[in-house]
Design a protein around this motif. Structure first.
Motif, PDB file in Angstrom:
ATOM      1  N   GLN A 126       6.579  72.928  31.943  1.00 29.31           N
ATOM      2  CA  GLN A 126       7.394  71.946  31.207  1.00 29.31           C
ATOM      3  C   GLN A 126       8.297  71.175  32.165  1.00 29.31           C
ATOM      4  O   GLN A 126       8.434  69.955  32.070  1.00 29.31           O
ATOM      5  CB  GLN A 126       8.250  72.654  30.150  1.00 29.31           C
ATOM      6  CG  GLN A 126       7.451  73.044  28.916  1.00 29.31           C
ATOM      7  CD  GLN A 126       8.195  74.048  28.043  1.00 29.31           C
ATOM      8  OE1 GLN A 126       9.355  74.373  28.304  1.00 29.31           O
ATOM      9  NE2 GLN A 126       7.521  74.546  27.025  1.00 29.31           N
ATOM     10  N   ARG A 133      -2.516  66.975  44.318  1.00 28.40           N
ATOM     11  CA  ARG A 133      -1.498  67.471  43.390  1.00 28.40           C
ATOM     12  C   ARG A 133      -0.404  68.143  44.202  1.00 28.40           C
ATOM     13  O   ARG A 133      -0.695  68.957  45.071  1.00 28.40           O
ATOM     14  CB  ARG A 133      -2.110  68.520  42.468  1.00 28.40           C
ATOM     15  CG  ARG A 133      -2.530  67.994  41.126  1.00 28.40           C
ATOM     16  CD  ARG A 133      -2.897  69.183  40.270  1.00 28.40           C
ATOM     17  NE  ARG A 133      -4.319  69.178  40.006  1.00 28.40           N
ATOM     18  CZ  ARG A 133      -4.842  68.695  38.892  1.00 28.40           C
ATOM     19  NH1 ARG A 133      -4.072  68.199  37.958  1.00 28.40           N
ATOM     20  NH2 ARG A 133      -6.134  68.719  38.709  1.00 28.40           N
ATOM     21  N   LYS A 193       9.695  68.339  46.480  1.00 24.86           N
ATOM     22  CA  LYS A 193       9.232  68.460  45.089  1.00 24.86           C
ATOM     23  C   LYS A 193       9.266  69.920  44.645  1.00 24.86           C
ATOM     24  O   LYS A 193       9.679  70.235  43.527  1.00 24.86           O
ATOM     25  CB  LYS A 193       7.812  67.911  44.946  1.00 24.86           C
ATOM     26  CG  LYS A 193       7.753  66.395  44.935  1.00 24.86           C
ATOM     27  CD  LYS A 193       6.418  65.899  44.395  1.00 24.86           C
ATOM     28  CE  LYS A 193       6.355  64.379  44.444  1.00 24.86           C
ATOM     29  NZ  LYS A 193       5.599  63.861  45.590  1.00 24.86           N
ATOM     30  N   CYS A 224       7.778  70.594  35.322  1.00 29.03           N
ATOM     31  CA  CYS A 224       6.945  69.650  36.083  1.00 29.03           C
ATOM     32  C   CYS A 224       6.658  68.414  35.240  1.00 29.03           C
ATOM     33  O   CYS A 224       6.733  67.281  35.734  1.00 29.03           O
ATOM     34  CB  CYS A 224       5.622  70.299  36.492  1.00 29.03           C
ATOM     35  SG  CYS A 224       5.790  71.535  37.778  1.00 29.03           S
ATOM     36  N   GLY A 225       6.321  68.634  33.962  1.00 25.38           N
ATOM     37  CA  GLY A 225       6.033  67.517  33.062  1.00 25.38           C
ATOM     38  C   GLY A 225       7.221  66.575  32.962  1.00 25.38           C
ATOM     39  O   GLY A 225       7.081  65.356  33.057  1.00 25.38           O
ATOM     40  N   GLU A 226       8.407  67.148  32.795  1.00 23.68           N
ATOM     41  CA  GLU A 226       9.611  66.317  32.649  1.00 23.68           C
ATOM     42  C   GLU A 226       9.944  65.560  33.933  1.00 23.68           C
ATOM     43  O   GLU A 226      10.488  64.465  33.892  1.00 23.68           O
ATOM     44  CB  GLU A 226      10.796  67.207  32.242  1.00 23.68           C
ATOM     45  CG  GLU A 226      10.719  67.631  30.775  1.00 23.68           C
ATOM     46  CD  GLU A 226      11.589  68.850  30.471  1.00 23.68           C
ATOM     47  OE1 GLU A 226      11.342  69.494  29.448  1.00 23.68           O
ATOM     48  OE2 GLU A 226      12.482  69.146  31.282  1.00 23.68           O
ATOM     49  N   LEU A 227       9.614  66.180  35.066  1.00 23.80           N
ATOM     50  CA  LEU A 227       9.889  65.510  36.347  1.00 23.80           C
ATOM     51  C   LEU A 227       8.783  64.516  36.708  1.00 23.80           C
ATOM     52  O   LEU A 227       8.873  63.818  37.716  1.00 23.80           O
ATOM     53  CB  LEU A 227      10.020  66.549  37.471  1.00 23.80           C
ATOM     54  CG  LEU A 227      11.237  67.474  37.418  1.00 23.80           C
ATOM     55  CD1 LEU A 227      11.119  68.573  38.471  1.00 23.80           C
ATOM     56  CD2 LEU A 227      12.528  66.687  37.635  1.00 23.80           C
ATOM     57  N   GLY A 228       7.719  64.489  35.888  1.00 24.96           N
ATOM     58  CA  GLY A 228       6.603  63.589  36.180  1.00 24.96           C
ATOM     59  C   GLY A 228       5.813  64.028  37.401  1.00 24.96           C
ATOM     60  O   GLY A 228       5.234  63.209  38.114  1.00 24.96           O
ATOM     61  N   ILE A 229       5.808  65.336  37.645  1.00 22.56           N
ATOM     62  CA  ILE A 229       5.089  65.870  38.812  1.00 22.56           C
ATOM     63  C   ILE A 229       3.762  66.453  38.349  1.00 22.56           C
ATOM     64  O   ILE A 229       3.717  67.256  37.417  1.00 22.56           O
ATOM     65  CB  ILE A 229       5.944  66.947  39.517  1.00 22.56           C
ATOM     66  CG1 ILE A 229       7.161  66.292  40.178  1.00 22.56           C
ATOM     67  CG2 ILE A 229       5.118  67.705  40.551  1.00 22.56           C
ATOM     68  CD1 ILE A 229       8.118  67.277  40.815  1.00 22.56           C
ATOM     69  N   ASP A 230       2.687  66.035  39.013  1.00 21.33           N
ATOM     70  CA  ASP A 230       1.351  66.517  38.674  1.00 21.33           C
ATOM     71  C   ASP A 230       1.210  67.967  39.159  1.00 21.33           C
ATOM     72  O   ASP A 230       1.564  68.284  40.290  1.00 21.33           O
ATOM     73  CB  ASP A 230       0.317  65.613  39.363  1.00 21.33           C
ATOM     74  CG  ASP A 230      -1.043  65.742  38.706  1.00 21.33           C
ATOM     75  OD1 ASP A 230      -1.137  66.391  37.642  1.00 21.33           O
ATOM     76  OD2 ASP A 230      -2.010  65.198  39.264  1.00 21.33           O
ATOM     77  N   TRP A 231       0.681  68.828  38.307  1.00 22.66           N
ATOM     78  CA  TRP A 231       0.601  70.250  38.648  1.00 22.66           C
ATOM     79  C   TRP A 231      -0.672  70.842  38.083  1.00 22.66           C
ATOM     80  O   TRP A 231      -1.361  70.222  37.279  1.00 22.66           O
ATOM     81  CB  TRP A 231       1.802  70.997  38.049  1.00 22.66           C
ATOM     82  CG  TRP A 231       1.816  70.904  36.549  1.00 22.66           C
ATOM     83  CD1 TRP A 231       2.292  69.867  35.802  1.00 22.66           C
ATOM     84  CD2 TRP A 231       1.254  71.841  35.625  1.00 22.66           C
ATOM     85  NE1 TRP A 231       2.080  70.100  34.472  1.00 22.66           N
ATOM     86  CE2 TRP A 231       1.446  71.313  34.328  1.00 22.66           C
ATOM     87  CE3 TRP A 231       0.628  73.077  35.763  1.00 22.66           C
ATOM     88  CZ2 TRP A 231       1.017  71.978  33.177  1.00 22.66           C
ATOM     89  CZ3 TRP A 231       0.205  73.745  34.620  1.00 22.66           C
ATOM     90  CH2 TRP A 231       0.405  73.190  33.342  1.00 22.66           C
TER      91      TRP A 231
END
Ligand SMILES: [Zn+2]
Length: 406
Positions: free
Chosen positions: A332, A193, A387, A334-341
């Motif tokens: 939110q 991640r 990122k 991270c979600g919009e950027l498509g980054i797993d967190w």
């Protein structure tokens, strides 16, 4: 950027030794300050050496959104601890300068002075001064291993510690603080991640214990007539480890990091040992209970072995729960950027936890290769740093919007 910063304080023996309140630290601040100045930002250095880059907001009299980290390192440290957060800050300021996106709130890029506790035993000196948590008495009380006080160290590199009162920020001037930092553990790497959002930062209680036995000739003193301070300190060290491994303190971390043995001679029974240990926990009650129990167990061991012991708390910092709404805004983004967190705790202390005492604060973790930190092998990929910077950039715009609308 990383490479240029790493040239300052590069240690010929190993890694980077750019310790707090050294000329190397000032040089690094100046280098990065120059980059920020070239972006058209107003640069200032406060009396104890925190460097700030301000980008004006569109609205008048709004509190600032601040973000950044530190440039000092431990001795033989790495190129990423702290640096990554400063580089991410510069990246964000660069993106803003290129896009000329105006924010409502002023933005403050921060480079804190002397974050590492390695030199003075006390971490986060720069941010503590900003938060009003550093007193004038601390300036003369806190010393490094050579006996140099904070005040002397600061004055020696042209800073003005006597103006400490001017360093403090008014809490109404700060809306939020964000810090990108390397994880210094291997959780993110293990889960593949790229981003961790910190929910709670460990507290830390530090103890100094002096074990006083009886020095004597190693040949002439029979075993039953000894009061060996090092043997007692060794048993105490194992007891500290056993306590933290026990079921009551699952999650507590306790470490004896310093044992100074006197006279430290092969033919003399150790007469005295100075021990320093660090206890960390996310639960403040359990943290202090563990520290008390360690001191109690040490006394029992000392009594049984016929040595004297003196235990003293030398530093005590509570765990800090970071701002829930910033964490949600970041998740939110991270979600919009498509980054797993993921949400995760921080075992290490950071400037953001100090800034949390005057404003909502957040820490964005990026992965550390093999979990290595405070060693020359410290490493994080450029892609992961990018990122982190991206999340920081989008989060600042989001926070600016949310605050402007409220
Ligand atoms: Zn750091």
């Amino acid at each position: 950027m990383l490479r240029q910063i790493a040239e300052i304080g590069a240690d010929p023996t190993a890694g980077i030794s750019r310790v707090g309140f050294s000329k190397d630290e000032r040089d690094a601040h100046e280098l990065v300050g120059g980059w920020l100045r070239n972006l058209g930002l107003a640069i200032s250095v406060d009396p104890i050496g925190n460097t700030m880059a301000v980008r004006r907001g569109a609205a008048e009299n709004k509190p600032a959104i601040a973000f950044g980290s530190h440039l000092d390192s431990v001795v033989h440290g790495g190129k990423f601890d702290g640096i990554v957060g400063v580089v991410a800050m510069v990246e964000v300021m660069t993106l803003l300068a290129e896009g000329r996106a105006a924010t409502e709130h002023p933005l403050k890029g921060m480079i804190f002075a002397c974050e590492e506790g390695a030199r003075f035993g006390e971490p986060c000196i720069g941010s503590k001064a900003i938060a009003g948590m550093l007193t004038e008495a601390d300036l003369t009380r806190i010393r490094d291993a050579e006996g140099i006080t904070l005040e002397q160290a600061m004055s020696g590199i042209g800073l003005n510690p006597l103006q400490l009162a001017d360093v403090r920020w008014n809490r109404d001037d700060l809306a939020a603080f964000l810090e990108v930092h390397i994880e210094q553990g291997r959780i993110l790497e293990g889960e593949s991640r790229p981003i961790g959002l910190v929910d709670v930062v460990s507290g830390s209680t530090r103890l100094r214990m002096t074990v006083a036995g009886r020095a004597g000739h190693t040949g002439g003193t029979p075993m039953q007539h000894r009061a060996d301070a090092l043997a007692a300190a060794a048993e105490i060290t194992l007891a500290v480890e056993a306590l933290a491994n026990g079921p009551t303190y699952r999650g507590t971390r306790a470490t004896v990091g310093v044992l100074d043995v006197y006279p430290n001679r092969i033919t003399t029974i150790p007469g005295r040992v100075d021990m320093r240990l660090d206890v960390r926990d996310f639960d403040s009650d359990r943290l202090r209970r563990a520290a008390r129990e360690i001191a109690d167990r040490a006394r029992i061991i000392a009594d049984r072995r016929g040595v004297a012991i003196d235990a003293e708390v030398i530093a005590d910092t509570s765990p800090v729960v970071l701002s829930m709404w910033l964490r949600q805004a970041l998740s939110q983004v991270c979600g919009e950027l498509g980054i797993d967190w993921r949400f995760m705790p921080s075992g290490a202390g950071h400037d953001a936890q100090i800034m949390a005492s005057i404003a909502p604060a957040a820490i964005i973790f990026v992965p550390s290769k093999d979990g290595a930190s405070h060693v020359p092998e410290e490493w994080t990929s450029v892609a992961d740093i990018a990122k982190g910077a991206d999340v920081l950039y989008q989060a600042i715009l989001r926070i600016d919007d949310v605050l402007a609308a409220s």
